[in-house]
Design an enzyme around this catalytic site. Structure first.
Site, short mmCIF file in Angstrom:
data_model
loop_
_atom_site.label_atom_id
_atom_site.label_comp_id
_atom_site.label_asym_id
_atom_site.label_seq_id
_atom_site.Cartn_x
_atom_site.Cartn_y
_atom_site.Cartn_z
CG HIS A 1 39.18 47.15 30.05
ND1 HIS A 1 40.48 46.94 29.67
CD2 HIS A 1 39.17 48.27 30.81
CE1 HIS A 1 41.23 47.90 30.18
NE2 HIS A 1 40.46 48.72 30.87
CD GLN B 1 34.63 40.11 35.41
OE1 GLN B 1 35.01 39.13 36.02
NE2 GLN B 1 33.96 41.09 35.99
CG HIS C 1 41.66 46.63 34.71
ND1 HIS C 1 42.81 47.24 35.15
CD2 HIS C 1 41.35 47.23 33.54
CE1 HIS C 1 43.17 48.17 34.29
NE2 HIS C 1 42.30 48.18 33.30
#
Length: 104
Positions: free
Chosen positions: A77, A79, A81
Site C-alpha cells: 500500500h 509503495q 501511494h
C-alpha cells in the site's frame, strides 16, 4: 514488522498522500489563474516526495544489506501511494502548464 520499518512505511504513506494533495491544490490554483500558488504547491509536493523517497531508501538500504523484511499489505500500500503521488504530481505540472498557456 519492527517499529523502524513501520515508521518508514507510515512515512511513505503520509508524505505521498501529502504530495498528492498538494498537487491537486496546485491544479485548483491554476484553474483560478493563481500560478504563484500553483507553483508553491508543486514545490510543496516535491518536498513531500523527497521525504517519502528518504523513507523508501531506508527500507531499500536495509534490504540490500541483507536485512529482509516481510512484505505485508501495508508495505505494498505504501509503495502504491508513492507511485500514484509521483504520477499525479507529474500530470499536475502538465495540467498547470496548459492552464498557463490558456490564460495568456
Amino acid at each position: 514488522m519492527d517499529q523502524q520499518n513501520l515508521e518508514a512505511i507510515m512515512g511513505l504513506i503520509m508524505n505521498s498522500g501529502n504530495a498528492k494533495s498538494d498537487a491537486m491544490e496546485a491544479i485548483q490554483a491554476a484553474k483560478s489563474n493563481d500560478f504563484e500558488l500553483a507553483d508553491k504547491k508543486i514545490k510543496d509536493a516535491e518536498e513531500s516526495l523527497t521525504m517519502a523517497h528518504k523513507s523508501q531508501t531506508g527500507l531499500l538500504t536495509k534490504e540490500a544489506q541483507g536485512d529482509n523484511m516481510t512484505v505485508t499489505l501495508l508495505t505494498v500500500h505504501s509503495q502504491d501511494h508513492l507511485m500514484t503521488a509521483i504520477a499525479f504530481k507529474d500530470l499536475a505540472i502538465e495540467i498547470i502548464e496548459l492552464h498557463r498557456r490558456i490564460s495568456k
